[in-house]
Design an enzyme around this catalytic site. Structure first.
Site, PDB file in Angstrom:
ATOM      1  N   GLY A   8      -3.456  -1.239   9.509  1.00 40.40           N
ATOM      2  CA  GLY A   8      -2.593  -0.265  10.147  1.00 40.40           C
ATOM      3  C   GLY A   8      -2.394  -0.559  11.617  1.00 40.40           C
ATOM      4  N   TYR A  20      14.910   2.951  -5.511  1.00 48.32           N
ATOM      5  CA  TYR A  20      14.924   3.466  -4.140  1.00 48.32           C
ATOM      6  C   TYR A  20      16.149   2.887  -3.445  1.00 48.32           C
ATOM      7  CZ  TYR A  20      12.401   5.451  -0.084  1.00 48.32           C
ATOM      8  OH  TYR A  20      11.997   6.230   0.984  1.00 48.32           O
ATOM      9  N   ASP A  72       2.388   0.615   1.887  1.00 46.16           N
ATOM     10  CA  ASP A  72       1.301   1.473   1.416  1.00 46.16           C
ATOM     11  C   ASP A  72       1.775   2.410   0.312  1.00 46.16           C
ATOM     12  OD1 ASP A  72       2.932   2.774   3.248  1.00 46.16           O
ATOM     13  OD2 ASP A  72       1.303   3.897   4.187  1.00 46.16           O
ATOM     14  N   THR A 132      -1.462   9.226   8.290  1.00 49.84           N
ATOM     15  CA  THR A 132      -0.730   9.635   9.483  1.00 49.84           C
ATOM     16  C   THR A 132       0.423  10.545   9.104  1.00 49.84           C
ATOM     17  OG1 THR A 132      -1.312   7.556  10.552  1.00 49.84           O
ATOM     18  CG2 THR A 132       0.498   8.809  11.522  1.00 49.84           C
TER      19      THR A 132
END
Length: 263
Positions: free
Chosen positions: A31, A106, A115, A139
């Protein structure tokens, strides 16, 4: 909430099993600040570490160079990672073009976070032929729907727990910054308690409400929870929800093995 207890019992008592493996893979999820790393023997997660800084990550891998690595990062280049290791090792860089064992329905697959993809792959492997919603509490909090045919349909992105505390502090002049806590009483009797209740009970209500909306799409839906903040909510959510903290690492390993099989 169900936890995969037998899975973590194995992790606790077989900490060095990979010393005797002939094939060992490593999954790296890096990250902005910290990285996670998982050691796998085929599909079995043998050990994992979290909150690793870049130098610690490289040192851990150098101690026991694997056969293959899958690398997923929002902050570091795979070229820098390969150079830091300084050795000959096969590294698969997870990108939007990397083949994965699920379909992506998508509209903007190039913007779909690695992720989210990895968590979806991990959930689909653990619970095949089921409609799934994967809730990743990091987050940001993401809610992604994967149908029983293994198709990633998309989902929802909302601010994470710490981001909500930070927003209250940043965008007001007098509200202090507080940290996440276990689910508090609904009625806060001080400013701190009111903020803690607003954020934590607000997130809880959001999760439960969105799950209910997803169940209108699929009554037989299975809910899978992962991410760093699940510990604050796992004892409060309904028993039908499965918590798999290292779901992203599991999904990364599945993507690696899928790509190896394609070669």
């Amino acid at each position: 909430m169900h936890i995969l207890s037998e899975f973590y019992f194995m992790l606790a008592f077989v900490p060095r099993k990979w010393d005797f493996c002939t094939i060992m893979n490593i999954a790296v999820d890096s990250g902005n600040t910290y990285a996670k790393i998982g050691w796998f023997e085929k599909d079995e997660l043998i050990r994992f570490q979290t909150r690793l800084l870049w130098g610690d990550l490289v040192q851990e891998i150098r101690q026991e160079m694997p056969d293959q690595i899958i690398f997923s990062s929002v902050a570091n280049r795979v070229e820098d990672f390969r150079e830091s290791l300084g050795g000959e090792v096969n590294i698969l860089d997870l990108s939007p073009k990397t083949p994965v064992p699920i379909k992506k329905e998508y509209k903007t697959p190039e913007t779909l976070g690695a992720d989210r993809v990895a968590a979806a792959v991990g959930a689909n492997w653990l619970f095949p032929d089921e409609d799934l919603v994967v809730i990743d509490m990091g987050t940001c909090i993401t809610y992604d729907f994967i149908d029983k045919s293994g198709s990633f349909e998309g989902g929802i992105i909302t601010p994470g727990v710490k981001m909500r505390f930070s927003a209250l502090h940043t965008f007001t002049k007098r509200l202090p910054l507080f940290e996440p806590v276990a689910i508090p009483d609904l009625i806060g009797k001080s400013t701190q308690e009111a903020i803690e209740s607003g954020v934590m009970n607000g997130v809880l209500a959001e999760i439960e409400g969105i799950i209910n909306q997803y169940r209108h799409i699929s009554p037989s839906l299975r809910v899978v929870l992962c991410g760093g903040d699940i510990s604050f909510f796992e004892s409060t959510l309904k028993p039908s929800i499965f918590a798999v903290p290292e779901l992203v690492l599991i999904g990364l390993n599945r993507i690696l093995r899928y790509n190896v099989a394609l070669q």
